[in-house]
Design an enzyme around this catalytic site. Structure first.
Site, PDB file in Angstrom:
ATOM      1  N   GLU A 139     -14.865  37.354 -40.980  1.00  0.00           N
ATOM      2  CA  GLU A 139     -15.598  38.602 -41.233  1.00  0.00           C
ATOM      3  C   GLU A 139     -16.942  38.390 -41.936  1.00  0.00           C
ATOM      4  O   GLU A 139     -17.227  39.001 -42.971  1.00  0.00           O
ATOM      5  CB  GLU A 139     -14.700  39.582 -42.016  1.00  0.00           C
ATOM      6  CG  GLU A 139     -13.415  39.894 -41.257  1.00  0.00           C
ATOM      7  CD  GLU A 139     -12.490  40.882 -41.963  1.00  0.00           C
ATOM      8  OE1 GLU A 139     -12.711  41.168 -43.144  1.00  0.00           O
ATOM      9  OE2 GLU A 139     -11.551  41.361 -41.307  1.00  0.00           O
ATOM     10  N   GLU A 155      -6.176  39.257 -33.385  1.00  0.00           N
ATOM     11  CA  GLU A 155      -5.430  40.231 -34.205  1.00  0.00           C
ATOM     12  C   GLU A 155      -5.205  41.534 -33.446  1.00  0.00           C
ATOM     13  O   GLU A 155      -5.247  42.622 -34.029  1.00  0.00           O
ATOM     14  CB  GLU A 155      -6.182  40.504 -35.521  1.00  0.00           C
ATOM     15  CG  GLU A 155      -6.482  39.241 -36.314  1.00  0.00           C
ATOM     16  CD  GLU A 155      -7.111  39.482 -37.675  1.00  0.00           C
ATOM     17  OE1 GLU A 155      -7.072  40.629 -38.160  1.00  0.00           O
ATOM     18  OE2 GLU A 155      -7.641  38.518 -38.253  1.00  0.00           O
TER      19      GLU A 155
END
Ligand code: XIL
Length: 350
Positions: free
Chosen positions: A140, A247
């Site tokens: 991220e 994910e």
């Protein structure tokens, strides 16, 4: 005499094993910690359908990094052994992130922070050498707004954009063979994806060791379009990189931004309403099918992981708000959902 252990739930035998069905395309992964995959509902599902596993939390700095030079390996080692014993490759997640990282990482001078990060990555990658097939080295790092390509994280504030290259080089020095990834959410949003590609181009221009991009794909029944995912996968491959979907889950809800920012305006829980739930599960099945139809078109896509095993345990019951959700391919009892049928049977009408 001790009472007999309860019989495990029967595996969902009514769809093909996903790892077999998609064997020519990509690995099928699921995320869990040992407490999750040892659960009686989830255990038969992951053993039957997956050939990859990601530690949902147990490989994160908050789990491994007790204090500088002191590690808590036990739970992650247990997961790695479970993977090795059951034919599941292990995705390492994650080495450098702004979240779930103890405060001790961020104290001292920039030089101290950098040295500590390098030592942590070196120690962890060395410990799991030969036991994980890839690492989400940096998680991220992309900004959610147009002000900068880089998320204004604690790592960025302390080390500037160089922290990404520092992390990648430390991982490569510790293991020449493991595949090194940047993993992020929102790669299905063209504007955010283009910021990530700016970061990637800068890394490649400097010769940083980067093998692939992880697309988290925490998505919903109405967003994104298949075309946006298709474009992102194609652009990553065009840079000579591997794609992983890391994910994947498909929320039943389409929440406004305010729900994520301040838990206000979140969609109401529909899991107690049979009519609304059934309609949402149909929409979810069609979205799973649309995404897998894109996935199958990309030889650069080597691994597709759902963030969880079955709907009995999902992080979306607490994020972005506390509410029932059913985002995975298998239901609360571990049985194949319409979504699982939709991706393995083109003729199935959800
Ligand atoms: C989540 C886990 O699922 C939760 O159990 C934990 O409380 C918070 O983190 N993006 C990521 C994952 O990269 O590591 C996050 O996992 C979900 C969002």
């Amino acid at each position: 005499m001790a009472s007999a252990a309860p019989a495990p739930a029967a595996p969902a035998a009514d769809i093909p094993a996903l790892k077999t069905y998609f064997a020519a395309n990509f690995k099928i992964g699921m995320a869990a910690d040992p407490s999750g995959y040892k659960n009686a509902i989830a255990n038969p599902v992951i053993l039957r359908h997956a050939n990859s596993i990601t530690g949902e939390n147990c490989f994160k700095p908050a789990s491994l990094g007790v204090s500088p030079g002191v590690y808590n390996w036990a739970t992650a080692d247990e997961l790695a052994a479970f993977g090795a014993a059951n034919g599941l490759g292990v995705r390492g997640h994650t080495l450098c992130w702004h979240s779930q990282t103890p405060d001790w990482f961020f104290t001292g001078t920039a030089a101290e922070v950098r040295a500590r990060l390098e030592t942590y990555i070196s120690d962890v990658v060395t410990h799991f050498k030969g036991k994980v097939y890839c690492w989400d080295v940096v998680n991220e790092c992309t900004s959610d707004d147009a002000s900068s390509p880089y998320r204004n994280s604690k790592w960025f504030q302390l080390l500037g954009p160089d922290y990404i290259e520092i992390a990648l080089r430390a991982a490569r020095a510790a293991d020449p063979d493991v595949k090194l990834f940047i993993n992020d959410y929102g790669t299905e949003d063209p504007a955010k994806f283009s910021r990530l590609m700016t970061i990637v181009s800068a890394l490649q221009a400097r010769g940083a060791p980067l093998d692939g991009i992880g697309h988290q794909l925490h998505v919903s029944t109405t967003s994104p379009t298949a075309a946006n995912v298709d474009n992102a996968l194609r652009s990553v491959a065009a840079k000579g990189l591997i794609n992983h979907v890391t994910e994947l889950d498909i929320s039943l809800y389409n929440d406004p931004g305010s729900c994520f920012a301040s838990k206000t305006g979140c969609a109401a829980d529909i899991t107690g309403d049979a009519t609304l739930l059934s309609a949402a599960l149909k929409a979810q099945a069609l979205q799973y099918r649309a995404l897998f139809n894109v996935f199958k078109q990309h030889p650069s896509l080597q691994s597709v992981t759902t963030w969880g095993i079955a709907d009995n345990s999902t992080w979306l019951s607490g994020f972005p708000t506390t509410r029932g959700n059913r985002p995975l391919l298998f239901d609360v009892a571990g049985q194949a959902k319409p979504a699982a049928r939709a991706i393995t049977d083109d003729a199935f009408v959800p």
